[in-house]
Each structure stands twice: as C-alpha cells, then as structure tokens.
Design an enzyme around this catalytic site. Sequence first.
Site, PDB file in Angstrom:
ATOM      1  N   LYS A  16       2.098  -3.228   7.460  1.00 49.74           N
ATOM      2  CA  LYS A  16       2.367  -3.433   6.028  1.00 49.74           C
ATOM      3  C   LYS A  16       3.818  -3.047   5.704  1.00 49.74           C
ATOM      4  O   LYS A  16       4.489  -3.707   4.901  1.00 49.74           O
ATOM      5  CB  LYS A  16       1.403  -2.607   5.176  1.00 49.74           C
ATOM      6  CG  LYS A  16      -0.041  -3.083   5.173  1.00 49.74           C
ATOM      7  CD  LYS A  16      -0.242  -4.462   4.587  1.00 49.74           C
ATOM      8  CE  LYS A  16      -0.015  -4.526   3.086  1.00 49.74           C
ATOM      9  NZ  LYS A  16      -0.357  -5.863   2.539  1.00 49.74           N
ATOM     10  N   TYR A  74      -1.950  -0.354  11.109  1.00 49.52           N
ATOM     11  CA  TYR A  74      -2.078  -1.042   9.814  1.00 49.52           C
ATOM     12  C   TYR A  74      -0.867  -0.759   8.931  1.00 49.52           C
ATOM     13  O   TYR A  74      -0.213  -1.677   8.422  1.00 49.52           O
ATOM     14  CB  TYR A  74      -3.375  -0.603   9.108  1.00 49.52           C
ATOM     15  CG  TYR A  74      -3.371  -0.931   7.625  1.00 49.52           C
ATOM     16  CD1 TYR A  74      -3.433  -2.251   7.182  1.00 49.52           C
ATOM     17  CD2 TYR A  74      -3.279   0.082   6.660  1.00 49.52           C
ATOM     18  CE1 TYR A  74      -3.402  -2.564   5.823  1.00 49.52           C
ATOM     19  CE2 TYR A  74      -3.250  -0.212   5.307  1.00 49.52           C
ATOM     20  CZ  TYR A  74      -3.306  -1.540   4.894  1.00 49.52           C
ATOM     21  OH  TYR A  74      -3.259  -1.833   3.556  1.00 49.52           O
ATOM     22  N   THR A 127       0.816  -1.216   0.000  1.00 52.29           N
ATOM     23  CA  THR A 127       0.000   0.000   0.000  1.00 52.29           C
ATOM     24  C   THR A 127       0.849   1.265   0.000  1.00 52.29           C
ATOM     25  O   THR A 127       1.998   1.247   0.465  1.00 52.29           O
ATOM     26  CB  THR A 127      -0.892  -0.020   1.264  1.00 52.29           C
ATOM     27  OG1 THR A 127      -1.528   1.242   1.411  1.00 52.29           O
ATOM     28  CG2 THR A 127      -0.079  -0.275   2.527  1.00 52.29           C
ATOM     29  N   ASP A 128       0.242   2.365  -0.448  1.00 47.92           N
ATOM     30  CA  ASP A 128       0.935   3.663  -0.381  1.00 47.92           C
ATOM     31  C   ASP A 128       1.031   4.176   1.052  1.00 47.92           C
ATOM     32  O   ASP A 128       1.804   5.100   1.339  1.00 47.92           O
ATOM     33  CB  ASP A 128       0.237   4.700  -1.276  1.00 47.92           C
ATOM     34  CG  ASP A 128      -1.217   4.975  -0.915  1.00 47.92           C
ATOM     35  OD1 ASP A 128      -1.742   4.353   0.021  1.00 47.92           O
ATOM     36  OD2 ASP A 128      -1.839   5.823  -1.591  1.00 47.92           O
ATOM     37  N   GLU A 129       0.235   3.585   1.971  1.00 47.67           N
ATOM     38  CA  GLU A 129       0.219   4.115   3.346  1.00 47.67           C
ATOM     39  C   GLU A 129       1.548   3.916   4.063  1.00 47.67           C
ATOM     40  O   GLU A 129       1.795   4.562   5.083  1.00 47.67           O
ATOM     41  CB  GLU A 129      -0.916   3.477   4.156  1.00 47.67           C
ATOM     42  CG  GLU A 129      -2.274   3.767   3.556  1.00 47.67           C
ATOM     43  CD  GLU A 129      -3.436   3.659   4.523  1.00 47.67           C
ATOM     44  OE1 GLU A 129      -3.214   3.562   5.734  1.00 47.67           O
ATOM     45  OE2 GLU A 129      -4.575   3.665   4.036  1.00 47.67           O
TER      46      GLU A 129
HETATM   47  P1  NAD Z   1      -9.605  -7.302   2.291  1.00 46.72           P
HETATM   48  O1  NAD Z   1      -9.580  -7.029   3.756  1.00 46.72           O
HETATM   49  O2  NAD Z   1     -10.848  -7.036   1.524  1.00 46.72           O
HETATM   50  O3  NAD Z   1      -9.210  -8.828   2.002  1.00 46.72           O
HETATM   51  C1  NAD Z   1      -8.194  -9.485   2.682  1.00 46.72           C
HETATM   52  C2  NAD Z   1      -8.372 -10.985   2.444  1.00 46.72           C
HETATM   53  O4  NAD Z   1      -7.303 -11.666   3.113  1.00 46.72           O
HETATM   54  C3  NAD Z   1      -9.672 -11.548   3.006  1.00 46.72           C
HETATM   55  O5  NAD Z   1     -10.261 -12.415   2.066  1.00 46.72           O
HETATM   56  C4  NAD Z   1      -9.244 -12.309   4.244  1.00 46.72           C
HETATM   57  O6  NAD Z   1     -10.078 -13.417   4.548  1.00 46.72           O
HETATM   58  C5  NAD Z   1      -7.847 -12.761   3.842  1.00 46.72           C
HETATM   59  N1  NAD Z   1      -6.981 -13.008   4.991  1.00 46.72           N
HETATM   60  C6  NAD Z   1      -6.810 -12.231   6.097  1.00 46.72           C
HETATM   61  N2  NAD Z   1      -5.921 -12.790   6.927  1.00 46.72           N
HETATM   62  C7  NAD Z   1      -5.502 -13.936   6.329  1.00 46.72           C
HETATM   63  C8  NAD Z   1      -4.576 -14.947   6.693  1.00 46.72           C
HETATM   64  N3  NAD Z   1      -3.902 -14.880   7.843  1.00 46.72           N
HETATM   65  N4  NAD Z   1      -4.377 -15.974   5.841  1.00 46.72           N
HETATM   66  C9  NAD Z   1      -5.076 -16.052   4.658  1.00 46.72           C
HETATM   67  N5  NAD Z   1      -5.963 -15.136   4.290  1.00 46.72           N
HETATM   68  C10 NAD Z   1      -6.184 -14.083   5.105  1.00 46.72           C
HETATM   69  O7  NAD Z   1      -8.379  -6.485   1.710  1.00 46.72           O
HETATM   70  P2  NAD Z   1      -8.210  -5.802   0.274  1.00 46.72           P
HETATM   71  O8  NAD Z   1      -8.739  -4.431   0.339  1.00 46.72           O
HETATM   72  O9  NAD Z   1      -8.687  -6.740  -0.758  1.00 46.72           O
HETATM   73  O10 NAD Z   1      -6.611  -5.687   0.217  1.00 46.72           O
HETATM   74  C11 NAD Z   1      -5.818  -6.733  -0.314  1.00 46.72           C
HETATM   75  C12 NAD Z   1      -4.362  -6.360  -0.185  1.00 46.72           C
HETATM   76  O11 NAD Z   1      -4.131  -5.142  -0.887  1.00 46.72           O
HETATM   77  C13 NAD Z   1      -3.929  -6.090   1.256  1.00 46.72           C
HETATM   78  O12 NAD Z   1      -2.621  -6.582   1.412  1.00 46.72           O
HETATM   79  C14 NAD Z   1      -3.933  -4.566   1.377  1.00 46.72           C
HETATM   80  O13 NAD Z   1      -2.978  -4.132   2.319  1.00 46.72           O
HETATM   81  C15 NAD Z   1      -3.543  -4.170  -0.027  1.00 46.72           C
HETATM   82  N6  NAD Z   1      -4.048  -2.860  -0.507  1.00 46.72           N
HETATM   83  C16 NAD Z   1      -5.377  -2.530  -0.374  1.00 46.72           C
HETATM   84  C17 NAD Z   1      -5.827  -1.325  -0.907  1.00 46.72           C
HETATM   85  C18 NAD Z   1      -7.277  -0.917  -0.824  1.00 46.72           C
HETATM   86  O14 NAD Z   1      -7.609   0.233  -1.151  1.00 46.72           O
HETATM   87  N7  NAD Z   1      -8.203  -1.782  -0.417  1.00 46.72           N
HETATM   88  C19 NAD Z   1      -4.927  -0.447  -1.533  1.00 46.72           C
HETATM   89  C20 NAD Z   1      -3.574  -0.822  -1.626  1.00 46.72           C
HETATM   90  C21 NAD Z   1      -3.163  -2.042  -1.123  1.00 46.72           C
HETATM   91  O1  DAU Z   2      -4.180   3.984   0.554  1.00 40.42           O
HETATM   92  C1  DAU Z   2      -4.394   2.606   0.433  1.00 40.42           C
HETATM   93  C2  DAU Z   2      -5.217   2.128   1.612  1.00 40.42           C
HETATM   94  O2  DAU Z   2      -6.539   2.582   1.381  1.00 40.42           O
HETATM   95  C3  DAU Z   2      -5.185   0.617   1.794  1.00 40.42           C
HETATM   96  O3  DAU Z   2      -3.881   0.217   2.099  1.00 40.42           O
HETATM   97  C4  DAU Z   2      -6.135   0.191   2.915  1.00 40.42           C
HETATM   98  O4  DAU Z   2      -6.174  -1.223   3.003  1.00 40.42           O
HETATM   99  C5  DAU Z   2      -7.516   0.705   2.579  1.00 40.42           C
HETATM  100  O5  DAU Z   2      -8.416   0.391   3.628  1.00 40.42           O
HETATM  101  C6  DAU Z   2      -7.481   2.218   2.369  1.00 40.42           C
HETATM  102  O6  DAU Z   2      -7.172   2.903   3.604  1.00 40.42           O
HETATM  103  P1  DAU Z   2      -7.912   4.258   4.005  1.00 40.42           P
HETATM  104  O7  DAU Z   2      -7.825   4.450   5.461  1.00 40.42           O
HETATM  105  O8  DAU Z   2      -7.476   5.387   3.137  1.00 40.42           O
HETATM  106  O9  DAU Z   2      -9.413   3.857   3.544  1.00 40.42           O
HETATM  107  P2  DAU Z   2     -10.847   4.082   4.227  1.00 40.42           P
HETATM  108  O10 DAU Z   2     -11.860   3.694   3.193  1.00 40.42           O
HETATM  109  O11 DAU Z   2     -10.940   3.465   5.568  1.00 40.42           O
HETATM  110  O12 DAU Z   2     -10.892   5.659   4.395  1.00 40.42           O
HETATM  111  C7  DAU Z   2     -10.723   6.527   3.289  1.00 40.42           C
HETATM  112  C8  DAU Z   2     -10.779   7.950   3.817  1.00 40.42           C
HETATM  113  O13 DAU Z   2     -12.124   8.221   4.260  1.00 40.42           O
HETATM  114  C9  DAU Z   2      -9.896   8.182   5.009  1.00 40.42           C
HETATM  115  O14 DAU Z   2      -9.367   9.500   4.934  1.00 40.42           O
HETATM  116  C10 DAU Z   2     -10.835   8.069   6.211  1.00 40.42           C
HETATM  117  C11 DAU Z   2     -12.156   8.560   5.646  1.00 40.42           C
HETATM  118  N1  DAU Z   2     -13.375   7.960   6.227  1.00 40.42           N
HETATM  119  C12 DAU Z   2     -13.456   6.606   6.275  1.00 40.42           C
HETATM  120  C13 DAU Z   2     -14.568   5.990   6.811  1.00 40.42           C
HETATM  121  C14 DAU Z   2     -14.653   4.476   6.887  1.00 40.42           C
HETATM  122  C15 DAU Z   2     -14.424   8.757   6.657  1.00 40.42           C
HETATM  123  O15 DAU Z   2     -14.363   9.999   6.578  1.00 40.42           O
HETATM  124  N2  DAU Z   2     -15.522   8.149   7.178  1.00 40.42           N
HETATM  125  C16 DAU Z   2     -15.639   6.801   7.296  1.00 40.42           C
HETATM  126  O16 DAU Z   2     -16.678   6.310   7.822  1.00 40.42           O
END
Ligand code: NAD
Ligand code: DAU
Length: 357
Positions: free
Chosen positions: A163, A159, A133-135
């Site tokens: 990561k 988190y 992730t970019d975080e």
């Molecule tokens: P998600 O939470 O929707 O899915 C995670 C999946 O991993 C789930 O299916 C869960 O059951 C599985 N899991 C959790 N712990 C596990 C374990 N110990 N063993 C096997 N499986 C396990 O997450 P996502 O949003 O699909 O993100 C996927 C990946 O991409 C993550 O590594 C996250 O850090 C990264 N990522 C997410 C975003 C985003 O915006 N959602 C952006 C950049 C990177």
């Molecule tokens: O940047 C990549 C990341 O983006 C991934 O690595 C994470 O897995 C993914 O969850 C996401 O993280 P964020 O914290 O940016 O996503 P989230 O959807 O939780 O929140 C997006 C923005 O919105 C953040 O600034 C917090 C805000 N927010 C979120 C929720 C859930 C609100 O204002 N209200 C809310 O109820």
Amino acid sequence: MTILVAGGAGFIGSNFVLDWLVRSNEPVVNLDRLTYAGNLENLVGLQNDARHDFEQGDIGDSALVGRLLAEHRPRAVLNFAAESHVDRSIHGPGDFIQTNIVGTFRLLEAVREYWSGLPDAERQAFRLLHVSTDEVYGTLTPTDLPFAESARYEPNSPYSASKAASDHLVRAWHHTYGLPVLTTNCSNNYGPYHFPEKLIPLMIVNALAGNSLPVYGDGMQIRDWLYVKDHCSAIRRVLEAGRVGDTYNIGGWNEKPNIEIVRSICTLLDELRPKADGTSYATQIAYVTDRPGHDRRYAIDARKIERELGWKPAETFESGIRKTVQWYLQNPEWIAHVQSGSYRDWVAKQYGQEMVA
Ligand code: NAD
Ligand code: DAU
C-alpha cells in the site's frame, strides 16, 4: 456526470457505492475483479438500478480500464481495489504486489491517458482518489503521538509495504505528470459487509457458531476503529473539496486494545442473542500465536480533515459496534454464503482444521 469506483464489491467499496446512490443520482461504474473478497450480494439492492453499472475486471487490465473510461467519461475515479488482509499477505505476498503495486501503476497510466485527452474544463475538474491505510506509517509506542499526514512511511507487513508503494506511485503521478490526485489514509473500519477474515466480523461469526475466538498474542495491540459509513462520508468530502495532491488522514479517535473489542462483542451478543446454557460468549476466547511482525499500535490524528474540510465521524464506537453486531444477527444468509469452500480453506490454514469442523 459519472464516477468510476474500482473495488466497489468489497467491504468499504460496496458501502461507498450504496451510500453514494442514496445521496445522489450520479451514476457509478463499478469495476471489480471479484476476488474472494468481492461479493455481488453486497450490491443486491442495486440489481435493477440503472445508475449502477457493474463490470467484472482487473484494475491492471489497461485495455478494459481504457475502454470503460472512454465509454463512460467519468469526472472522477476512486480506487478501493486492493488485496487488503495482512495475514494473507504474510502467507502469500505475490497477489499484494500484483494488485496493490502493479495494478495501481496500470490504473494510473490508463487514467493519465484518459485525463490528458480531456477538454480543459473537464481536465481541471477531474480527480483520482486513492484509498489507502494508516498501516503505511508503521507502528506506534504507547506514548507516541497519533499519525499525522507528515508522519514517516515505515510499513512493516507485505500488505502495508504494497500500500505504501501504491501511495508513492500516486504521489509521483501528481508531481511528475500533474495528475489531479487525492489520497486518504484511514484507520481500521468495521460495519456491514465486512468479510469474516478480519477481527470484528470473525469474532461475531465464530461466537455465533460456537467456535473459539482467536486473540493473537496478548491481545493488547491497539487499533483506531472507525464505522465504515463514516469512512465513506470522509471520502465523499475529500472528493468534493480536498486539495489536489494532498493526503488526508481519516480516523475515529477510538483507540482500543483488541481484547477489549472482543469482550465488547461478547457482551453485546450476550444481550442480543444469549446462549441457551446461560454462559457468556467470552468463555470462547482463546489466546493464540501472535501474527509475525505484528504492529503494536495505530492511531490517527484526524485534525486536518476536520479543520480543512469540516469532517467528523457521526458514530461513536459504542453506537457503531451495536449496529454492526445487529447487522450480522439480521443477515445469517450473507454469512452462510461467504463461508464457502475457499473461506473454509483459509480458516483451516490460518487457525487449524478444528476451527472449520
Ligand atoms: P476488501 O478486501 O473487502 O475489498 C477489496 C475489493 O477489491 C474486492 O471487492 C476485490 O474483489 C477487489 N479487487 C481486488 N483486486 C482487484 C483487482 N486487481 N482489480 C479490481 N478489483 C480488485 O477491502 P476493503 O476492506 O474494502 O478495503 C478497500 C480499500 O481500503 C483497500 O485499498 C484497503 O487497503 C483500504 N483500507 C481498508 C481499511 C479496512 O479497515 N478494511 C482501512 C483503511 C484502508
Ligand atoms: O489499519 C487499517 C487496516 O486495518 C487496513 O488497511 C487493512 O486492510 C485491514 O485489514 C485492517 O488491518 P488489521 O491487520 O489491523 O486488521 P485485522 O482485522 O486483520 O486485525 C485487527 C487486529 O486484530 C490486529 O491487531 C490483529 C488482531 N487479530 C486479527 C484476527 C483476524 C486477532 O487478534 N485475531 C484474529 O483472528
């Protein structure tokens, strides 16, 4: 040939597996623990597809991972498995340390053992792709340049720290043991199958349910949004042609403040599912207490992946968010099923009991 996808029942992983099997006949072994975020309903279209082999289990279960690797002999392992929600990491960081750090370590060790025993040609061709992730880069001021691959790691939440640690382990396993790894650091994704604890799907489901739309703090935090299928195409491209040991930043050049995202969802819903009383969904917006340690701005410099691998996103934010809102409108059963007892417990803990009434 076969690939092993870890975390392929989550939001991005399931989109990746579905897209992979549309584009190729190469089988997928899908290892997922099915935490609250894992959902086999995302993969229902693959129920009778012999190319998809689902295995419920933990990336930290070395015996299981070792057995799957020995049985299926994948040419690549892609790790999507993680605890992914920042707010949950604030309430309870333990699971994040366990899966994102210890789990990644155990996965690396199991993969290293398998990879070391491969014949030369297979060893050369093998890849471990770690999805990050970019975080990990921390937060930007309004005038900072977007994060390049050379940006310093400065994670601010449990988190992002977990990561960041996993990225460091992956890097070390390459430098020390020669494991052929690739790491991708992507910005915020959105699209189908996104669990409604995250901003965009939460706003859509709350709006439709008549609940308030909780915007943290002043709503001016900036994220760089990418349609999930563009993230999947970038990962496929990095797997295909990425330079071993390198990291690739992936983003959509779509920086937007949260309040603008919420307002654009309301505008789309006003058009596609107008409220009976004629008012806008925007009347449901409610500013609430900010997230502790909330990062102010993320932005990705995605020039390296474009220059070196020729990847660019296909969707604009406008086309992607319209598709996303339409998907949620067309899939009320999926929404109803994920809003289970444990989902309601989370919403009550994070936003208060009135949000689940
Ligand atoms: P998600 O939470 O929707 O899915 C995670 C999946 O991993 C789930 O299916 C869960 O059951 C599985 N899991 C959790 N712990 C596990 C374990 N110990 N063993 C096997 N499986 C396990 O997450 P996502 O949003 O699909 O993100 C996927 C990946 O991409 C993550 O590594 C996250 O850090 C990264 N990522 C997410 C975003 C985003 O915006 N959602 C952006 C950049 C990177
Ligand atoms: O940047 C990549 C990341 O983006 C991934 O690595 C994470 O897995 C993914 O969850 C996401 O993280 P964020 O914290 O940016 O996503 P989230 O959807 O939780 O929140 C997006 C923005 O919105 C953040 O600034 C917090 C805000 N927010 C979120 C929720 C859930 C609100 O204002 N209200 C809310 O109820």
